[in-house]
Design an enzyme around this catalytic site. Structure first.
Site, PDB file in Angstrom:
ATOM      1  CG  HIS A   1       2.165   0.901   0.902  1.00 22.61           C
ATOM      2  ND1 HIS A   1       3.317   0.781   1.372  1.00 22.61           N
ATOM      3  CD2 HIS A   1       1.712  -0.701   1.384  1.00 22.61           C
ATOM      4  CE1 HIS A   1       3.919  -0.603   2.196  1.00 22.61           C
ATOM      5  NE2 HIS A   1       2.652  -1.285   1.893  1.00 22.61           N
TER       6      HIS A   1
ATOM      7  CD  GLU B   1       0.506  -0.279   4.721  1.00 28.88           C
ATOM      8  OE1 GLU B   1      -0.156  -1.367   4.824  1.00 28.88           O
ATOM      9  OE2 GLU B   1       1.684  -0.367   4.750  1.00 28.88           O
ATOM     10  CD  GLU B   2       4.989  -1.236   5.775  1.00 31.72           C
ATOM     11  OE1 GLU B   2       4.419  -1.523   6.768  1.00 31.72           O
ATOM     12  OE2 GLU B   2       5.050  -1.989   4.831  1.00 31.72           O
TER      13      GLU B   2
END
Length: 355
Positions: free
Chosen positions: A62, A210-211
């Site tokens: 990512h 992604e986070e």
């Protein structure tokens, strides 16, 4: 990989605002891939075809980083903010940040009371981020707006990569190693595969968001029919003296071969292949069992009809802070192992759940 990593971590790309990173990666991989495209969310796909038939492999990392977003501009020019991803309130005070406006970059500081006021305050209190503010030197709300700040302005830590100690340590400190380090590994591997014979094809996917819940990977994985997938990400080591650390994963101990995290139980055939290759090629490695983390591998494994998925982890200290630390030896081991995996694939290679 040092120069590549420095360029990647210098880019501004918090969750949902990865445009500079997405474009930079697209331009970088275009000369070394057979097909490159960017989807509507900003995920970058780079496919490289081997010279012989074989399985289709996804390798993913990512490109977003944890950060913040401007929520309100106070009348005195101070900026209230919200989090993008998992930031710890204990780490925020007095840190330098960088705001990306339409007019350019601004340097800011997350404010705190002066040490001279500490005796009038509760020393044990950790203020919620909603009680904090960013100071960009503006004298008023109007001044802040003239500088380019608006509601929704994306914010990251100020770029700051350098050696930890000095060159002899082989370790670096900086922001956004999670997961620009994984991106650097994939880009390096793609460049090394130029004029190298291998079987099948590799699609590198550089994902967004992604986070904040593997959002980019969930969309990206459904767009590729693959036989196997490997996600690359950093992971938190447990080799420091705090009482919660169990010394099960160490900085400098080699690439982490994932066994389990909260998003994925690694496919046994993929995991065992990675372990076998690491032992055969004498690549430093350690097995990772850590339920406190998740990666894009979790989303990849659930895509389409299910993709056999493994994860290689780059050990990291002080994750999600402006001073993340990684070891170049671990980064190199991760690159060596994922490349060895690509070169090990043959026309009939498969990854069944049982023999």
């Amino acid at each position: 990989m040092k120069k590549l990593l420095e360029e990647l971590t210098g880019l501004h790309g918090p969750c949902g605002n990865e445009q500079p990173v997405s474009k930079w990666i697209k331009d970088r991989v275009t000369p070394v891939a057979d097909d490159v495209r960017v989807d509507a969310l900003g995920n970058v796909f780079a496919t490289k075809k081997g010279s012989k038939p074989g399985p289709h492999l996804i390798v993913t990392a990512h490109m977003d980083e944890v950060g913040f977003i401007a929520k309100k501009i106070e009348e005195n020019g101070l900026i209230r903010f919200e989090k993008l991803g998992g930031n710890d309130d204990r780490l925020l005070l007095t840190q330098k940040v960088q705001l990306r406006t339409k007019k350019g970059m601004l340097t800011g500081v997350i404010g705190s009371i002066s040490a001279h006021y500490a005796k009038f305050d509760d020393a044990a209190k950790v203020r919620n981020h909603r009680n904090l503010y960013i100071d960009i030197g503006a004298k008023s709300k109007e001044h802040a707006m003239e500088l380019g700040v608006e509601i929704g302005t994306p914010i990251t830590w100020k770029p700051n990569m350098e050696y930890l100690g000095d060159e002899s340590t082989g370790r670096f400190v900086g922001k956004a190693f999670d997961d620009r380090a994984g991106c650097a590994v994939i880009i390096t591997m793609l460049e090394e595969l130029v004029d190298t014979e291998f079987s099948g094809s590799v699609t590198a996917i550089f994902t967004v968001q992604e986070e904040v819940g593997l959002r980019g990977a969930q969309v990206a994985a459904r767009q590729v029919e693959a036989d196997v997938a490997i996600a690359l990400d950093t992971t938190a080591v447990s080799d420091t003296p705090e009482e919660t650390m169990d010394q099960s994963l160490t900085l400098g101990g080699g690439t982490g071969i994932k066994v389990l995290d909260f998003s994925l139980i690694s496919h046994p055939a993929v995991r065992d292949t990675l372990v076998h290759l690491a032992e055969e090629k004498n690549i430093s490695h350690q097995k990772e069992v850590f339920p406190g983390i998740g990666t894009d591998g979790g989303a990849m494994s659930l895509a389409n009809h299910g993709i056999p998925t493994g994860v290689l982890s780059i050990p990291s200290r002080y994750a999600h802070s402006p001073v993340e630390v990684i070891d170049m030896g671990d980064l190199q081991a991760t690159k060596d192992l994922v490349k060895a995996f690509v070169l090990s694939l043959e026309e009939e290679t498969s990854f069944p759940f049982f023999e």
